[in-house]
Design a protein around this motif. Structure first.
Motif, PDB file in Angstrom:
ATOM      1  N   ILE A 100       0.841  -1.193   0.000  1.00  0.00           N
ATOM      2  CA  ILE A 100       0.000   0.000   0.000  1.00  0.00           C
ATOM      3  C   ILE A 100       0.876   1.243   0.000  1.00  0.00           C
ATOM      4  N   ALA A 101       0.322   2.331  -0.535  1.00  0.00           N
ATOM      5  CA  ALA A 101       0.959   3.646  -0.483  1.00  0.00           C
ATOM      6  C   ALA A 101      -0.134   4.626  -0.063  1.00  0.00           C
ATOM      7  N   MET A 102      -0.129   4.999   1.203  1.00  0.00           N
ATOM      8  CA  MET A 102      -1.186   5.830   1.756  1.00  0.00           C
ATOM      9  C   MET A 102      -0.861   7.309   1.625  1.00  0.00           C
ATOM     10  N   GLN A 103      -1.908   8.118   1.557  1.00  0.00           N
ATOM     11  CA  GLN A 103      -1.734   9.565   1.515  1.00  0.00           C
ATOM     12  C   GLN A 103      -1.450  10.087   2.918  1.00  0.00           C
ATOM     13  N   GLY A 104      -0.663  11.159   2.987  1.00  0.00           N
ATOM     14  CA  GLY A 104      -0.397  11.788   4.267  1.00  0.00           C
ATOM     15  C   GLY A 104       0.680  11.064   5.056  1.00  0.00           C
ATOM     16  N   ASP A 123       1.240  10.241   9.311  1.00  0.00           N
ATOM     17  CA  ASP A 123       1.003  10.337  10.743  1.00  0.00           C
ATOM     18  C   ASP A 123       1.190   8.943  11.335  1.00  0.00           C
ATOM     19  N   ALA A 124       0.885   8.796  12.608  1.00  0.00           N
ATOM     20  CA  ALA A 124       1.120   7.525  13.282  1.00  0.00           C
ATOM     21  C   ALA A 124       0.310   6.393  12.667  1.00  0.00           C
ATOM     22  N   GLU A 125      -0.932   6.671  12.278  1.00  0.00           N
ATOM     23  CA  GLU A 125      -1.771   5.626  11.686  1.00  0.00           C
ATOM     24  C   GLU A 125      -1.229   5.190  10.328  1.00  0.00           C
ATOM     25  N   VAL A 126      -0.817   6.151   9.515  1.00  0.00           N
ATOM     26  CA  VAL A 126      -0.231   5.834   8.211  1.00  0.00           C
ATOM     27  C   VAL A 126       1.035   5.004   8.401  1.00  0.00           C
ATOM     28  N   ALA A 127       1.868   5.400   9.350  1.00  0.00           N
ATOM     29  CA  ALA A 127       3.109   4.656   9.602  1.00  0.00           C
ATOM     30  C   ALA A 127       2.792   3.229  10.033  1.00  0.00           C
ATOM     31  N   ARG A 128       1.860   3.075  10.956  1.00  0.00           N
ATOM     32  CA  ARG A 128       1.525   1.749  11.482  1.00  0.00           C
ATOM     33  C   ARG A 128       0.974   0.845  10.379  1.00  0.00           C
ATOM     34  N   ASN A 129       0.015   1.349   9.621  1.00  0.00           N
ATOM     35  CA  ASN A 129      -0.612   0.526   8.575  1.00  0.00           C
ATOM     36  C   ASN A 129       0.353   0.193   7.452  1.00  0.00           C
ATOM     37  N   THR A 130       1.163   1.163   7.065  1.00  0.00           N
ATOM     38  CA  THR A 130       2.104   0.936   5.964  1.00  0.00           C
ATOM     39  C   THR A 130       3.162  -0.096   6.335  1.00  0.00           C
ATOM     40  N   ARG A 182       9.470  -1.462  14.329  1.00  0.00           N
ATOM     41  CA  ARG A 182       8.542  -1.063  15.397  1.00  0.00           C
ATOM     42  C   ARG A 182       8.961   0.271  16.009  1.00  0.00           C
ATOM     43  N   LYS A 183      10.265   0.490  16.089  1.00  0.00           N
ATOM     44  CA  LYS A 183      10.766   1.750  16.631  1.00  0.00           C
ATOM     45  C   LYS A 183      10.354   2.923  15.737  1.00  0.00           C
ATOM     46  N   PHE A 184      10.405   2.724  14.426  1.00  0.00           N
ATOM     47  CA  PHE A 184       9.972   3.791  13.523  1.00  0.00           C
ATOM     48  C   PHE A 184       8.529   4.177  13.811  1.00  0.00           C
ATOM     49  N   VAL A 185       7.652   3.204  13.911  1.00  0.00           N
ATOM     50  CA  VAL A 185       6.236   3.489  14.185  1.00  0.00           C
ATOM     51  C   VAL A 185       6.095   4.201  15.524  1.00  0.00           C
ATOM     52  N   SER A 186       6.824   3.732  16.525  1.00  0.00           N
ATOM     53  CA  SER A 186       6.783   4.356  17.844  1.00  0.00           C
ATOM     54  C   SER A 186       7.319   5.783  17.803  1.00  0.00           C
ATOM     55  N   ASP A 187       8.388   5.991  17.043  1.00  0.00           N
ATOM     56  CA  ASP A 187       8.979   7.325  16.942  1.00  0.00           C
ATOM     57  C   ASP A 187       8.027   8.300  16.249  1.00  0.00           C
ATOM     58  N   ALA A 203       6.470   6.832   5.384  1.00  0.00           N
ATOM     59  CA  ALA A 203       6.295   5.456   5.860  1.00  0.00           C
ATOM     60  C   ALA A 203       6.555   4.466   4.739  1.00  0.00           C
ATOM     61  N   TYR A 204       6.188   4.835   3.522  1.00  0.00           N
ATOM     62  CA  TYR A 204       6.399   3.940   2.384  1.00  0.00           C
ATOM     63  C   TYR A 204       7.894   3.677   2.195  1.00  0.00           C
ATOM     64  N   ALA A 205       8.693   4.735   2.239  1.00  0.00           N
ATOM     65  CA  ALA A 205      10.138   4.574   2.069  1.00  0.00           C
ATOM     66  C   ALA A 205      10.718   3.681   3.158  1.00  0.00           C
ATOM     67  N   VAL A 206      10.327   3.909   4.410  1.00  0.00           N
ATOM     68  CA  VAL A 206      10.864   3.100   5.506  1.00  0.00           C
ATOM     69  C   VAL A 206      10.426   1.645   5.363  1.00  0.00           C
ATOM     70  N   SER A 207       9.187   1.432   4.910  1.00  0.00           N
ATOM     71  CA  SER A 207       8.713   0.048   4.743  1.00  0.00           C
ATOM     72  C   SER A 207       9.536  -0.697   3.705  1.00  0.00           C
ATOM     73  N   LYS A 208       9.940  -0.017   2.646  1.00  0.00           N
ATOM     74  CA  LYS A 208      10.730  -0.665   1.601  1.00  0.00           C
ATOM     75  C   LYS A 208      12.201  -0.795   2.004  1.00  0.00           C
ATOM     76  N   ILE A 209      12.697   0.148   2.794  1.00  0.00           N
ATOM     77  CA  ILE A 209      14.041  -0.012   3.369  1.00  0.00           C
ATOM     78  C   ILE A 209      14.065  -1.262   4.232  1.00  0.00           C
ATOM     79  N   GLY A 210      13.019  -1.421   5.032  1.00  0.00           N
ATOM     80  CA  GLY A 210      12.906  -2.612   5.872  1.00  0.00           C
ATOM     81  C   GLY A 210      12.786  -3.883   5.063  1.00  0.00           C
ATOM     82  N   LEU A 211      12.031  -3.810   3.969  1.00  0.00           N
ATOM     83  CA  LEU A 211      11.846  -4.984   3.121  1.00  0.00           C
ATOM     84  C   LEU A 211      13.162  -5.408   2.472  1.00  0.00           C
TER      85      LEU A 211
END
Length: 263
Positions: free
Chosen positions: A89-93, A95-102, A163-168, A183-191
């Protein structure tokens, strides 16, 4: 025995084209889709082209959905040969919810699916992560780059970093901690880091399973938009190439246009 490929997010865009190209190469394709109706329609369209495809409901953010798929595959096929982690997924915006879901879908989703299906993967099987050029580690701080790029990074350490990214983000300190506001960039870095972790774990497995990541480039899809320079056919080429690597192929790499990504 006919080889079996599982593709998450296979009902549209790059995922659908990956299903098509693998089917044309003689594999039986399990087309995973969160939306059962769209998944069934996509599979039916491929079947009309003479391809061997079956639709299966698959929500990579739902542990029960992943477990159910694994049970079904074990019962009906006995084993599988290819896993393509394409759902994302690639969410708009931001915030914490976008980070968590992404992070949950784009990082933990492939981790859930791969972990659950790995016992079913037959010798010389292939695992493919569909990543992005935005997964360049250079967008995080030098200390985070060092942690994410460790040659002996473990699964647990990587999970804690995600998890730290989402918490931060939730605490409003992600910039100070060295994370980008994407969040998208961090998710792919993690992947990308997960690809290396799994490759190292597989080194002692004995089945000669290869795990690599593919950057399809900017592709004309619902996610990429109508003005992207690449077609879905072009975007699917490298993931399919990695899914069909011969014995002795690369392990734990990130590839674009069938070559190691420069970043």
């Amino acid at each position: 025995m006919r080889r079996v490929a599982v593709v998450s997010g296979g009902n549209r865009g790059i995922g659908l084209e990956i299903c098509r190209q693998l089917g044309r190469r003689g594999l039986h394709v399990v087309l995973g889709s969160r939306d059962e109706v769209r998944g069934s329609a996509a599979a039916a369209a491929l079947a009309e082209q003479g391809l061997s495809v079956e639709p299966r409901r698959l929500d990579v953010s739902d542990e029960r959905s992943v477990e159910e798929l694994a049970r079904t595959l074990a019962a009906e096929h006995g084993g599988i040969d290819v896993v393509v982690n394409n759902a994302g997924i690639a969410m708009q915006g931001f915030d914490a919810e976008v980070a968590r879901n992404t992070i949950d879908v784009n990082f933990f989703g492939p981790l859930r699916l791969t972990s659950e299906l790995l016992p079913l993967v037959r010798p010389e099987g292939r695992i493919v992560m569909v990543t992005s050029g935005l997964g360049d580690r250079r967008s995080v701080s030098k200390p985070l780059q060092a942690q994410l790029g460790k040659a002996d990074l473990t699964r647990d350490e990587l999970v804690q970093l995600m998890r730290k990214f989402v918490s931060d983000v939730s605490a409003g300190r992600h910039t100070a901690e060295g994370w980008p506001s994407s969040a998208y960039a961090v998710s792919k870095i993690g992947l990308n880091a997960l690809t290396g972790v799994l490759a190292r774990e597989l080194a002692g497995d004995g089945r000669e399973i290869l795990c690599n990541a593919a950057c399809p480039g900017w592709v004309r899809t619902d996610m990429g938009g109508a003005h992207a320079p690449r077609s879905a056919e072009e975007g699917a080429e490298t993931p399919v190439w990695l899914a069909l690597l011969p014995s002795g192929g690369p392990q734990g790499g990130v590839f674009r246009d069938k070559a190691p990504a420069r970043w």
